[in-house]
Design a protein around this motif. Structure first.
Motif, mmCIF file in Angstrom:
data_model
loop_
_atom_site.group_PDB
_atom_site.id
_atom_site.type_symbol
_atom_site.label_atom_id
_atom_site.label_comp_id
_atom_site.label_asym_id
_atom_site.label_seq_id
_atom_site.Cartn_x
_atom_site.Cartn_y
_atom_site.Cartn_z
ATOM 1 N N ALA A 297 39.925 37.332 35.687
ATOM 2 C CA ALA A 297 39.110 38.525 35.936
ATOM 3 C C ALA A 297 38.894 38.743 37.436
ATOM 4 C CB ALA A 297 37.766 38.381 35.237
ATOM 5 N N ILE B 83 33.806 39.787 39.537
ATOM 6 C CA ILE B 83 32.944 39.143 38.533
ATOM 7 C C ILE B 83 31.491 39.598 38.757
ATOM 8 C CG2 ILE B 83 32.270 36.910 37.551
ATOM 9 C CD1 ILE B 83 35.315 37.143 37.735
ATOM 10 N N MET C 168 35.164 41.440 31.095
ATOM 11 C CA MET C 168 35.078 41.761 32.525
ATOM 12 C C MET C 168 36.300 42.564 32.936
ATOM 13 S SD MET C 168 33.684 38.215 34.080
ATOM 14 C CE MET C 168 34.388 37.002 32.996
ATOM 15 N N ARG D 190 39.901 43.080 34.239
ATOM 16 C CA ARG D 190 41.071 42.208 34.119
ATOM 17 C C ARG D 190 41.753 42.013 35.472
ATOM 18 N NH1 ARG D 190 46.687 43.475 31.924
ATOM 19 N NH2 ARG D 190 45.958 45.609 31.654
ATOM 20 N N ASN D 191 42.179 40.790 35.747
ATOM 21 C CA ASN D 191 43.023 40.506 36.896
ATOM 22 C C ASN D 191 44.459 40.846 36.489
ATOM 23 O OD1 ASN D 191 44.602 39.478 38.899
ATOM 24 N ND2 ASN D 191 43.392 37.595 39.159
ATOM 25 N N THR E 210 40.144 45.947 31.064
ATOM 26 C CA THR E 210 39.244 44.797 30.956
ATOM 27 C C THR E 210 39.955 43.611 30.317
ATOM 28 O OG1 THR E 210 38.547 45.700 28.847
ATOM 29 C CG2 THR E 210 37.150 46.173 30.758
ATOM 30 N N VAL E 211 39.265 42.469 30.324
ATOM 31 C CA VAL E 211 39.789 41.281 29.656
ATOM 32 C C VAL E 211 38.596 40.505 29.087
ATOM 33 C CG1 VAL E 211 39.713 39.838 31.738
ATOM 34 C CG2 VAL E 211 41.313 39.282 29.900
#
Ligand code: AMP
Ligand code: MG
Length: 507
Positions: A79, A82, A102, A104-105, A118-119
């Motif tokens: 993520a 944060i 959160m 997403r990276n 998001t993830v």
């Protein structure tokens, strides 16, 4: 493929996980225990491995996976940006059964995991799970290790029921402590919302952190929600084959009396009962020996105990399924901390439509020409999904009776761990048409011919081309290379989710 069961011994020797850890890193699938339920694990960094998870489970592609990490520092691998509240919640509930949504990276986590910005991230507390994720050294996606729609697995034997021979490893560390899936929190929204109820409730979050989150039952009905949701919540889940009847306790009478009245009302021949052992004893005394003997109990220790009931729920549903019971009478809870349990139980109860008896499965028939290549593949892929209330058969417009599935069709199914060796071809006939609810033909031409033969059934005959991505027919691979058979298999598989959507709409 032979599935290797790795037994866990305590205290854990980290070296014990070197082999499954490496397997995960290299793109293989490993099922493992967590404190919630058993997960079907794959490296979150490898799109192919992630897609294998969706395929094995028969999981709709728009239902994203949760990324599992071993330590808090790893969160940045999954993520970005944060939110500070993550740290507050982490300190209170992680490692443990809470999942955080959160941003997403996107540099690390591919779209296959989650087709959203998001993830969802979780830090399991189960020691074997942690040791395995550490040994793998990569973030692990791990949805529940069951065929989509079936009750989640809380023991290694449940995982084997669905995936024996289809995955290389199952790690066995006994039964899962919690027994239902994690609570999913959207920590980007203000206030924070519970997207999926689980073991951790809004009340527990307030007690431990002072944060007020929007609980599951405070939210508007589906369809009125104007905020991000957990895509998975729209699907029917956790459904056993039997009908489930929820017995809610009443303020003015004992639970065993309510059970007795509900049983009386439904008049089921061999009813299954899920409740505490004390309630069960009171019920058998109330009904007397002969009547009590007709009941099939699964009890947890104690009486009206939400923790024990949650721990045992999925095992009870699966055990009753093995016993082919007709109806399950399961104890309900109205307390707020039962939100997760009641969510799973209600989904189990609606999994089989009220009017549908277990003996009257609906039938879908796949039709091609010879019934040796395309339609047997479609039949096998459909049945492999174990869709509640449905079974698939296949036939051909110009089939010789009794032919085996073609060797290449069998081979491409074997590649996915599916066995169609018992298939025998059959021509379509009146009897098959009568017992079939929906015919799906491999091409538009097949549809037109069949509709001319059975004009009254025109509306029950559709062509697979309406479900394929490109809107084209499923062409005959007969005589072509293995690659064409694979492409036939893959195109049928791709269309299955649309087909299931259509079944939901129609029936
Ligand atoms: P399972 O893996 O079966 O425990 O299901 C995971 C749950 O988390 C499903 O209900 C998903 O819809 C939900 N979920 C996963 N990722 C996200 C996300 N990015 N946003 C919202 N919900 C999510
Ligand atoms: Mg699941």
């Amino acid at each position: 493929m032979k599935t290797q069961v790795i037994q866990v011994y305590h205290p854990i020797d980290p070296c014990a996980f070197n082999e499954p850890g490496r397997a995960l890193r290299e793109g293989q699938i490993v099922a493992f225990p967590t404190e919630t339920v058993y997960g079907l694990g794959a490296s979150a960094l490898l799109p192919e491995a992630v897609l294998t998870i969706f395929r094995l489970k028969g999981r709709p592609a728009d239902n994203p996976l949760i990324v599992h990490l071993a330590s808090k520092e790893d969160v940045q691998h999954a993520a970005v940006q944060i939110p500070p509240v993550f740290h507050v919640l982490y300190d209170a509930f992680s490692p443990g059964p809470v999942t955080y949504v959160m941003l997403r990276n996107t540099d690390t986590i591919p779209d296959e995991v989650c087709r959203l910005s998001t993830v969802a991230v979780r830090f399991p507390s189960q020691v074997a799970a942690r040791a395995l994720i550490e040994a793998a050294g990569v973030p692990i996606v791990a949805p529940s290790a069951n065929i989509s729609g079936k009750p989640s697995p809380t023991r290694a034997t449940h995982v084997l029921q669905d995936f024996d021979g289809k995955i290389p490893y199952v790690i066995d560390d006994g039964s899962c402590e919690v027994g239902v899936e994690s609570t999913v929190l959207d920590i980007l929204s203000d206030p924070i919302r519970i997207l999926r109820p689980g073991f951790v409730t809004a009340e527990m979050i307030y007690e431990r952190t002072g944060l007020r989150v929007v609980s599951w039952h405070e939210q508007p009905e589906d369809g009125e929600k104007d905020f991000p949701q957990a895509p998975g919540m729209k699907y029917r889940h956790y459904a056993p084959s039997a009908r489930v009847i929820i017995v809610m306790p009443r303020a003015d009478e004992t639970l065993d009396k309510t059970f007795a009245d509900t049983l009386e009302m439904h008049q089921i021949e061999k009813p299954a009962i899920f409740t505490g052992d004390r309630t069960w004893r009171a019920l058998t005394e109330r009904l007397g020996g002969d009547t009590a003997d007709t009941l099939l109990p699964y009890t947890y220790d104690g009486e009206h105990d939400i923790k024990q009931a949650t721990h045992s729920l999925f095992d009870a549903l699966r055990t009753f399924d093995d016993q082919n019971v007709e109806a399950i009478f399961a104890e309900g809870f109205s307390e707020p901390e039962a939100a997760g349990y009641m969510d799973r139980l209600k989904r189990a109860a609606t999994g089989v439509a009220e009017e549908e008896s277990i003996n009257s499965l609906r039938q879908i028939l796949f039709l091609c020409t010879g019934n040796t290549c395309r339609s047997p593949i479609a039949e096998a892929l459909f049945n492999d999904r174990k869709i509640n209330g449905w079974k698939a058969v296949s036939a051909g417009l110009a089939a010789y009776p009794g032919m085996l599935i073609s060797p290449r069709s069998a081979e491409v199914l074997h590649e996915w761990g599916i066995d169609a060796d018992t298939h025998r071809s059959q021509p379509i006939d009146d009897h098959l048409m009568e017992t079939t609810d929906l015919v799906v033909t491999m091409t538009d031409a097949h549809r037109d011919i069949l509709a001319r033969l059975y004009p009254d059934r025109k509306d029950d005959i559709v062509s697979y081309s309406v479900f394929t991505k490109d809107g084209r027919d499923i062409d005959d691979p007969y005589g072509f290379s293995l690659a064409s058979y694979r492409s036939t298999r893959d195109r049928i598989q791709e269309g299955l989710d649309h087909l299931l959507e259509e079944l939901r709409k129609r029936y």
